[in-house]
Design an enzyme around this catalytic site. Structure first.
Site, PDB file in Angstrom:
ATOM      1  CB  THR A  75      -0.900  -0.013   1.251  1.00 53.62           C
ATOM      2  OG1 THR A  75      -1.691  -1.199   1.206  1.00 53.62           O
ATOM      3  CG2 THR A  75      -1.812   1.205   1.285  1.00 53.62           C
ATOM      4  CG  PHE A 120      -8.924  -4.852  -1.643  1.00 51.33           C
ATOM      5  CD1 PHE A 120      -9.050  -3.587  -1.082  1.00 51.33           C
ATOM      6  CD2 PHE A 120      -8.748  -4.963  -3.011  1.00 51.33           C
ATOM      7  CE1 PHE A 120      -9.010  -2.447  -1.890  1.00 51.33           C
ATOM      8  CE2 PHE A 120      -8.701  -3.834  -3.826  1.00 51.33           C
ATOM      9  CZ  PHE A 120      -8.833  -2.571  -3.257  1.00 51.33           C
ATOM     10  CG  ASN A 138      -7.881  -0.302   4.153  1.00 51.69           C
ATOM     11  OD1 ASN A 138      -8.687  -1.183   3.870  1.00 51.69           O
ATOM     12  ND2 ASN A 138      -6.609  -0.558   4.359  1.00 51.69           N
ATOM     13  CG  PHE A 173     -16.636  -2.959   8.159  1.00 55.25           C
ATOM     14  CD1 PHE A 173     -16.505  -4.223   7.626  1.00 55.25           C
ATOM     15  CD2 PHE A 173     -15.515  -2.318   8.638  1.00 55.25           C
ATOM     16  CE1 PHE A 173     -15.286  -4.855   7.573  1.00 55.25           C
ATOM     17  CE2 PHE A 173     -14.279  -2.939   8.598  1.00 55.25           C
ATOM     18  CZ  PHE A 173     -14.163  -4.201   8.061  1.00 55.25           C
ATOM     19  N   GLY A 222     -17.881  -0.657  18.569  1.00 58.79           N
ATOM     20  CA  GLY A 222     -16.868  -1.279  19.415  1.00 58.79           C
ATOM     21  C   GLY A 222     -15.971  -0.247  20.063  1.00 58.79           C
ATOM     22  CB  CYS A 241      -4.572  -2.246   7.325  1.00 55.48           C
ATOM     23  SG  CYS A 241      -3.632  -3.738   6.995  1.00 55.48           S
ATOM     24  CE  LYS A 297       0.332   0.110   6.640  1.00 54.28           C
ATOM     25  NZ  LYS A 297       0.217   0.351   5.227  1.00 54.28           N
TER      26      LYS A 297
HETATM   27  C1  UGA Z   1      -8.264  -4.346   6.466  1.00 54.45           C
HETATM   28  C2  UGA Z   1      -9.225  -4.391   5.262  1.00 54.45           C
HETATM   29  O1  UGA Z   1     -10.493  -4.936   5.660  1.00 54.45           O
HETATM   30  C3  UGA Z   1      -8.664  -5.225   4.117  1.00 54.45           C
HETATM   31  O2  UGA Z   1      -9.546  -5.178   3.007  1.00 54.45           O
HETATM   32  C4  UGA Z   1      -7.309  -4.609   3.743  1.00 54.45           C
HETATM   33  O3  UGA Z   1      -6.702  -5.321   2.676  1.00 54.45           O
HETATM   34  C5  UGA Z   1      -6.407  -4.632   4.931  1.00 54.45           C
HETATM   35  O4  UGA Z   1      -7.003  -3.877   6.004  1.00 54.45           O
HETATM   36  C6  UGA Z   1      -5.092  -4.031   4.508  1.00 54.45           C
HETATM   37  O5  UGA Z   1      -5.067  -2.837   4.151  1.00 54.45           O
HETATM   38  O6  UGA Z   1      -4.092  -4.751   4.357  1.00 54.45           O
HETATM   39  P1  UGA Z   1      -7.774  -5.931   8.580  1.00 54.45           P
HETATM   40  O7  UGA Z   1      -6.776  -4.921   9.046  1.00 54.45           O
HETATM   41  O8  UGA Z   1      -7.448  -7.367   8.650  1.00 54.45           O
HETATM   42  O9  UGA Z   1      -8.174  -5.648   7.023  1.00 54.45           O
HETATM   43  O10 UGA Z   1      -9.057  -5.625   9.475  1.00 54.45           O
HETATM   44  P2  UGA Z   1     -10.639  -5.633   9.293  1.00 54.45           P
HETATM   45  O11 UGA Z   1     -11.206  -6.987   9.342  1.00 54.45           O
HETATM   46  O12 UGA Z   1     -11.009  -4.789   8.138  1.00 54.45           O
HETATM   47  O13 UGA Z   1     -11.050  -4.859  10.647  1.00 54.45           O
HETATM   48  C7  UGA Z   1     -10.567  -3.541  10.896  1.00 54.45           C
HETATM   49  C8  UGA Z   1     -10.993  -3.046  12.244  1.00 54.45           C
HETATM   50  O14 UGA Z   1     -12.385  -2.752  12.247  1.00 54.45           O
HETATM   51  C9  UGA Z   1     -10.775  -3.994  13.410  1.00 54.45           C
HETATM   52  O15 UGA Z   1     -10.233  -3.277  14.496  1.00 54.45           O
HETATM   53  C10 UGA Z   1     -12.168  -4.522  13.734  1.00 54.45           C
HETATM   54  O16 UGA Z   1     -12.329  -4.887  15.080  1.00 54.45           O
HETATM   55  C11 UGA Z   1     -12.999  -3.295  13.406  1.00 54.45           C
HETATM   56  N1  UGA Z   1     -14.416  -3.605  13.104  1.00 54.45           N
HETATM   57  C12 UGA Z   1     -14.765  -4.270  11.963  1.00 54.45           C
HETATM   58  C13 UGA Z   1     -15.418  -3.167  13.982  1.00 54.45           C
HETATM   59  O17 UGA Z   1     -15.121  -2.542  15.034  1.00 54.45           O
HETATM   60  N2  UGA Z   1     -16.734  -3.424  13.668  1.00 54.45           N
HETATM   61  C14 UGA Z   1     -17.088  -4.074  12.530  1.00 54.45           C
HETATM   62  O18 UGA Z   1     -18.323  -4.238  12.295  1.00 54.45           O
HETATM   63  C15 UGA Z   1     -16.090  -4.510  11.653  1.00 54.45           C
END
Ligand code: UGA
Length: 436
Positions: free
Chosen positions: A116, A141, A212, A253, A257, A264, A267
């Protein structure tokens, strides 16, 4: 296709294993000798589902020798880290070093940027470093805990470059675009083919940040909304249900929380804000989103303090340390930040996370890391849920049997308040029970 991947981190290894599974001949260049050794023994360094299966089935060559990695490669993919610097900008030193090595040691071909990076980076690399090759931006992604599934069954594939490179990218991803790949354990192709969004490099780079940043915005919005609902006596769960059922909003999403974390979102949101600022544009909404996320923990801490503040000798069972469920990753985890805030009050904190076996370095020394949930909860005055592991909501009665007092603070809207009450807990949280 013969592919070399630079970097066996999260994105590099998941890409390499998936491409290898599709039938490409893949070599990986990794400078960390320990990681090279582990991968050669087929040890999974990521703790990701399906990585062990793919490692065992693949003939991936992993090496620290650039000429061995690049020998005969038609395409080199760069997947090195772009951590944030002090001002929030992306640190491109690892990427620049990797591209210098490619310019020196690989024969001219296609260079695919998976990392990225700020908009304009791939154009700069094309112009200044890799002028004998064709540079394509191909952002990933991949969610932690679902990296292989997201590689093989993505929502879309994004790539940007000169028109002549499109065929190569289509060939690279053909079994993914057509959903005709061989199943990996329980992961099977979907019935719907996937779209390749082909554009220029600058648009691809911005689209990655945009995805993101938009998701982070959605989360900060629902977190803010939950805070407002708590002041109006509205049931945030019902409010969210109404949003969720509107396809224009989308059902994902929307779980409030303690804030978003991980390697990710924090940053990338800061990098996009800095990118806009560097071009003289104040990305107002994004600034507010980042600020909201910084403050989200405050209300939850205040809630806990409101119930426990005057008490001494408080024992807290902190359930969850990872930044989300399904991973052991504690980087920029609100749960770890919460642990810090709780020990600052002088309270005793015993933490448990089903995935975290090694003590995260950011975890305050005063926090005890427990091997099981019962151990953390034994004699506790309050249960505090900080990561949304489903297992935490499973047997509340057993939990209540070992706690000293009956307070349950749910930072992830995980537990049904009715279930908590039935188990004998008094429930407080980001999504409080309403009394209507
Ligand atoms: C995220 C993106 O979802 C990916 O598509 C992307 O490729 C990646 O970053 C990256 O840039 O490499 P990730 O960091 O694994 O993936 O995390 P997510 O599953 O997206 O969750 C992000 C945050 O949102 C977490 O802290 C999670 O707890 C929070 N979250 C998610 C909530 O608080 N509520 C929700 O309903 C969903």
């Amino acid at each position: 296709m013969r592919i070399a991947v630079v970097g066996a981190g999260y994105v590099g290894l998941a890409s390499a294993l998936a491409w290898s599974h599709l039938g490409h001949d893949v070599r990986v260049l990794e400078r960390d000798a320990r990681r090279v050794g582990a991968l050669r023994r087929h040890d999974d360094p990521l703790g990701e589902p399906l990585v062990p299966e793919l490692l065992d089935a693949s003939d991936l060559l992993v090496t620290s020798d650039a000429s061995e990695a690049f020998a005969r490669a038609d395409m080199v993919a760069v997947a090195v880290g772009t951590p944030q610097t002090h001002g929030g900008r992306a640190d491109l030193s690892a990427l620049d070093a990797a591209c210098a090595t490619i310019a020196q040691a690989a024969r001219p071909g296609t260079v695919v940027v998976r990392s990225t990076v700020p908009v304009g980076t791939a154009d700069r690399l094309q112009r200044d470093v890799l002028h004998r090759s064709a540079v394509v931006s191909n952002p990933e992604f991949l969610r932690e805990g679902r990296a292989i599934a997201d590689m093989l069954r993505p929502d879309r594939v994004l790539a940007g470059g000169e028109g002549g490179q499109r065929d190569l990218i289509e060939a690279l991803y053909a079994p993914i675009l057509g959903q005709s790949f061989t199943p990996v354990a329980e992961l099977r192709p979907d019935l719907t083919p996937r779209a390749l969004v082909w554009t220029d490099r600058r648009s691809a780079e911005l689209a990655k940040y945009a995805a993101n940043a938009f998701l982070a915005t959605k989360l900060s919005f629902v977190n803010e909304l939950a805070n407002v609902a708590a002041t109006t006596g509205s049931d945030i769960r019902a409010v969210i249900e109404v949003l969720r059922l509107d396809p224009r909003i989308g059902e994902a999403f929307l779980r409030p929380g303690l804030g978003w974390g991980g390697s990710c979102f924090p940053k990338d949101t800061r990098a996009l804000e800095a990118l806009a600022m560097d071009r003289g544009y104040d990305f107002n909404i994004l600034r507010a989103v980042i600020e909201q996320n910084r403050r989200q923990l405050d209300r939850f801490v205040a809630l806990i303090e409101g119930e426990l503040g005057a008490r001494r000798d408080v024992r807290i069972a902190l359930l969850g340390l990872a930044f989300k469920s399904g991973t052991a990753d504690c980087r920029e985890s609100p749960a770890v930040a919460l642990a810090q805030r709780l020990v600052e009050r002088g309270w005793s904190v015993r933490a448990y996370d089903p995935a975290v076996r090694e003590r995260p370095c950011e975890l305050p020394a005063a926090v005890a890391l427990c091997d099981d949930i019962r151990d953390a909860a034994l004699g506790a005055d309050a249960i505090v849920i900080a990561t949304e592991w489903e297992a935490f909501a499973r047997d509340l009665t057993a939990l209540r049997e070992v706690t000293r007092d009956d307070l349950l603070f749910d930072g992830r809207c995980l537990v049904d308040p009715g279930d908590a009450a039935a188990a004998g807990f008094r429930y407080f949280g980001i999504c409080p029970a309403t009394r209507h």
